[in-house]
Design a protein around this motif. Structure first.
Motif, PDB file in Angstrom:
ATOM      1  N   HIS A  67       0.845  -1.200   0.000  1.00  0.00           N
ATOM      2  CA  HIS A  67       0.000   0.000   0.000  1.00  0.00           C
ATOM      3  C   HIS A  67       0.885   1.258   0.000  1.00  0.00           C
ATOM      4  N   PRO A  68       1.527   1.530  -1.143  1.00  0.00           N
ATOM      5  CA  PRO A  68       2.428   2.683  -1.206  1.00  0.00           C
ATOM      6  C   PRO A  68       1.728   4.016  -1.016  1.00  0.00           C
ATOM      7  N   ASP A  69       0.388   4.049  -1.220  1.00  0.00           N
ATOM      8  CA  ASP A  69      -0.332   5.293  -0.992  1.00  0.00           C
ATOM      9  C   ASP A  69      -0.424   5.598   0.500  1.00  0.00           C
ATOM     10  N   LEU A  70      -0.477   4.536   1.318  1.00  0.00           N
ATOM     11  CA  LEU A  70      -0.518   4.729   2.771  1.00  0.00           C
ATOM     12  C   LEU A  70       0.875   4.936   3.356  1.00  0.00           C
ATOM     13  N   PHE A  71       1.889   4.344   2.699  1.00  0.00           N
ATOM     14  CA  PHE A  71       3.247   4.400   3.240  1.00  0.00           C
ATOM     15  C   PHE A  71       4.216   4.960   2.188  1.00  0.00           C
ATOM     16  N   PRO A  72       4.122   6.268   1.934  1.00  0.00           N
ATOM     17  CA  PRO A  72       5.047   6.874   0.957  1.00  0.00           C
ATOM     18  C   PRO A  72       6.494   6.816   1.427  1.00  0.00           C
ATOM     19  N   ASP A  73       6.700   6.633   2.732  1.00  0.00           N
ATOM     20  CA  ASP A  73       8.062   6.579   3.270  1.00  0.00           C
ATOM     21  C   ASP A  73       8.838   5.383   2.715  1.00  0.00           C
ATOM     22  N   ILE A  74       8.217   4.199   2.787  1.00  0.00           N
ATOM     23  CA  ILE A  74       8.956   3.026   2.309  1.00  0.00           C
ATOM     24  C   ILE A  74       8.951   2.943   0.784  1.00  0.00           C
ATOM     25  N   ARG A  75       7.928   3.531   0.139  1.00  0.00           N
ATOM     26  CA  ARG A  75       7.967   3.599  -1.318  1.00  0.00           C
ATOM     27  C   ARG A  75       9.149   4.442  -1.769  1.00  0.00           C
ATOM     28  N   LYS A  76       9.387   5.543  -1.062  1.00  0.00           N
ATOM     29  CA  LYS A  76      10.514   6.419  -1.382  1.00  0.00           C
ATOM     30  C   LYS A  76      11.838   5.699  -1.138  1.00  0.00           C
ATOM     31  N   MET A  77      11.890   4.931  -0.035  1.00  0.00           N
ATOM     32  CA  MET A  77      13.125   4.196   0.260  1.00  0.00           C
ATOM     33  C   MET A  77      13.442   3.171  -0.823  1.00  0.00           C
ATOM     34  N   ALA A 134      12.517   3.220  -3.958  1.00  0.00           N
ATOM     35  CA  ALA A 134      12.942   3.929  -5.170  1.00  0.00           C
ATOM     36  C   ALA A 134      14.394   4.374  -5.055  1.00  0.00           C
ATOM     37  N   GLU A 135      14.775   4.843  -3.857  1.00  0.00           N
ATOM     38  CA  GLU A 135      16.147   5.314  -3.648  1.00  0.00           C
ATOM     39  C   GLU A 135      17.149   4.168  -3.652  1.00  0.00           C
ATOM     40  N   VAL A 136      16.778   3.035  -3.041  1.00  0.00           N
ATOM     41  CA  VAL A 136      17.668   1.868  -3.036  1.00  0.00           C
ATOM     42  C   VAL A 136      17.913   1.394  -4.470  1.00  0.00           C
ATOM     43  N   VAL A 137      16.842   1.318  -5.263  1.00  0.00           N
ATOM     44  CA  VAL A 137      16.977   0.876  -6.647  1.00  0.00           C
ATOM     45  C   VAL A 137      17.852   1.840  -7.442  1.00  0.00           C
ATOM     46  N   ARG A 138      17.593   3.160  -7.280  1.00  0.00           N
ATOM     47  CA  ARG A 138      18.371   4.139  -8.034  1.00  0.00           C
ATOM     48  C   ARG A 138      19.838   4.132  -7.624  1.00  0.00           C
ATOM     49  N   MET A 139      20.116   4.004  -6.332  1.00  0.00           N
ATOM     50  CA  MET A 139      21.516   3.943  -5.878  1.00  0.00           C
ATOM     51  C   MET A 139      22.220   2.730  -6.461  1.00  0.00           C
ATOM     52  N   CYS A 140      21.509   1.596  -6.506  1.00  0.00           N
ATOM     53  CA  CYS A 140      22.108   0.366  -7.049  1.00  0.00           C
ATOM     54  C   CYS A 140      22.311   0.482  -8.554  1.00  0.00           C
ATOM     55  N   CYS A 141      21.350   1.094  -9.244  1.00  0.00           N
ATOM     56  CA  CYS A 141      21.519   1.314 -10.682  1.00  0.00           C
ATOM     57  C   CYS A 141      22.758   2.164 -10.963  1.00  0.00           C
ATOM     58  N   ASP A 162      19.919   6.758 -17.247  1.00  0.00           N
ATOM     59  CA  ASP A 162      18.608   7.212 -16.775  1.00  0.00           C
ATOM     60  C   ASP A 162      17.490   6.223 -17.093  1.00  0.00           C
ATOM     61  N   LYS A 163      17.715   5.345 -18.066  1.00  0.00           N
ATOM     62  CA  LYS A 163      16.702   4.351 -18.429  1.00  0.00           C
ATOM     63  C   LYS A 163      16.707   3.138 -17.500  1.00  0.00           C
ATOM     64  N   SER A 164      17.775   2.953 -16.760  1.00  0.00           N
ATOM     65  CA  SER A 164      17.872   1.777 -15.893  1.00  0.00           C
ATOM     66  C   SER A 164      16.842   1.865 -14.771  1.00  0.00           C
ATOM     67  N   CYS A 165      16.402   0.698 -14.314  1.00  0.00           N
ATOM     68  CA  CYS A 165      15.343   0.642 -13.315  1.00  0.00           C
ATOM     69  C   CYS A 165      15.421  -0.700 -12.600  1.00  0.00           C
ATOM     70  N   GLY A 166      14.465  -0.982 -11.713  1.00  0.00           N
ATOM     71  CA  GLY A 166      14.504  -2.260 -11.021  1.00  0.00           C
ATOM     72  C   GLY A 166      13.475  -2.358  -9.922  1.00  0.00           C
ATOM     73  N   SER A 167      13.648  -3.381  -9.085  1.00  0.00           N
ATOM     74  CA  SER A 167      12.744  -3.627  -7.963  1.00  0.00           C
ATOM     75  C   SER A 167      13.534  -4.201  -6.796  1.00  0.00           C
ATOM     76  N   VAL A 168      13.053  -3.932  -5.596  1.00  0.00           N
ATOM     77  CA  VAL A 168      13.588  -4.586  -4.401  1.00  0.00           C
ATOM     78  C   VAL A 168      12.864  -5.917  -4.240  1.00  0.00           C
ATOM     79  N   THR A 169      13.599  -6.971  -3.900  1.00  0.00           N
ATOM     80  CA  THR A 169      13.008  -8.293  -3.728  1.00  0.00           C
ATOM     81  C   THR A 169      13.357  -8.852  -2.354  1.00  0.00           C
ATOM     82  N   SER A 170      12.866 -10.052  -2.082  1.00  0.00           N
ATOM     83  CA  SER A 170      13.076 -10.676  -0.769  1.00  0.00           C
ATOM     84  C   SER A 170      14.358 -11.494  -0.701  1.00  0.00           C
TER      85      SER A 170
END
Length: 381
Positions: free
Chosen positions: A172-182, A184-191, A198-206
């Motif tokens: 529920h990223p609409d309820l928790f913008p804090d972890i959604r932002k985190m 996005a930042e983790v993915v961008r830092m890793c990219c 700028d086209k690179s992207c990704g997802s956090v997984t378990s």
């Protein structure tokens, strides 16, 4: 032209008598057969031919693998073999159970919820008892592959950070913008760490397994959209077992390529020969788990560019070491998005990124690859 016509006519005159003879013999053989029998025999024979064709030309598993599997399946059903296998399984299962039980000692297992809820002190005392079962001092860093840090200061930071966000829900990223932002930042830092643009992207997984599964899923879906029924991944024999799991889960074919006996790197020539019309991805490890060797990612990526096949770098083990080796003065091959043709990278933040288990990232060079990993169900009520 006249010569060709004459030759054709000669062939027809030669073949027609044989066909007529065959027709007469078939009709004679069917004199005592009723119409429904002809239909039934034809239907049954057709089913047999289709089954035989599917067995020989199945695209998901090679004929050799299927014959071997069928053979051992048959042998295991023989009474004497079946009984012996059952005895060995029971013996080994008992041995495993006894081995695990030694680690628990005389401490009993709980089989049901307590009649009355425990106090905080009771819970903590019980957790201390559980904690005392660990006999290996992993804090010395001698359990490679299991724990990657035991620093007390880092542990304090992790615990405090987890306390602040323990009840958040990333669904529920609409309820928790804090972890959604985190995320996005983790993915961008890793990219950026892996030199993505700028086209690179990704997802956090378990964890690394999920990162690998998602990459395989994305390339399978991409291949199916392009008309490939059973997409095939070509991987080194030393690749992580998660790729075999992905092949099993997603009905993909997986082809393992031998490695050089000296360098333990995948044999590029054999990988090239294995490429075919159903190949949906090529894989290299940086490094691989069995020997620690880094596969020749640049050469694999060159094959990917030549044949328009996505290339995945599995950097789960070295994800937060390899990117810094050059700055540390070590000479290491390029394995990241600087290499033309590398389209995805898996890296584990819970290893040398020092995040707690389980945490990983799957990165793509372009969102055109990432979109295939997502599942959408628009008709759910």
């Amino acid at each position: 032209m006249e010569d060709v016509t004459r030759v054709v006519k000669d062939i027809v005159r030669t073949v027609v008598p044989y066909l007529e003879d065959a027709r007469v013999k078939v009709n004679g053989a069917c004199d005592q057969v009723e119409g429904w029998q002809v239909i039934a025999y034809t239907f049954g024979f057709t089913l047999i031919l289709i089954s035989l064709y599917n067995f020989i030309f199945d695209e998901e598993k090679s004929l050799k693998e299927r014959i071997k599997k069928r053979f051992f399946k048959f042998v295991k059903k023989l009474p004497i073999i079946k009984d012996q296998i059952a005895k060995e399984i029971d013996k080994n299962a008992k041995g495993v159970e006894e081995g695990f039980q030694k680690g628990v000692g005389k401490m009993k297992y709980m089989h049901k919820l307590p009649d009355k809820g425990w106090t905080e002190k009771k819970i903590m005392d019980e957790l201390d008892r559980y904690h005392s079962l660990v006999k290996v001092d992993w804090t010395k860093g001698t359990v490679s592959g299991a724990v990657y840090s035991g620093d007390d200061k880092l542990t304090d930071i992790l615990v405090e950070a987890y306390r602040k966000f323990a009840w958040t829900n990333p669904l529920h990223p609409d309820l928790f913008p804090d972890i959604r932002k985190m995320e996005a930042e983790v993915v961008r830092m890793c990219c950026n760490m892996f030199n993505g643009d700028d086209k690179s992207c990704g997802s956090v997984t378990s964890g690394g397994t999920e990162s690998i599964l998602l990459a395989c899923l994305a390339y399978r879906n991409r291949a199916r959209e392009n008309g490939i029924k059973f997409p095939e991944m070509i991987v080194p024999v030393t690749v992580h077992a998660a790729f075999d799991k992905a092949a099993e889960f997603f009905h993909m074919k997986i082809t393992h390529i031998p490695v050089d006996p000296v360098t333990c790197k995948v044999d590029i020539r054999k990988m090239k020969r294995a490429i075919n019309g159903s190949t949906c991805m090529l894989v290299g490890s940086a490094p691989q788990f069995p020997h620690g060797s880094i596969d020749p990612i640049e050469e694999i990526a060159a094959l990917g560019r030549k044949y328009s096949i996505p290339v995945h770098t599995d950097c789960c083990l070295g994800g937060f070491l390899v990117p810094f080796m050059e700055k540390a003065g070590f000479s290491v091959p390029k394995v990241d998005f600087r290499v033309p043709g590398v389209t995805s990278i898996s890296a584990d933040t819970h290893k040398y990124g020092f995040a707690p288990k389980g945490s990983s990232v799957i990165l793509y060079s372009d969102k055109e690859y990432r979109k295939y990993q997502f599942f959408v169900q628009p008709d759910w009520p």
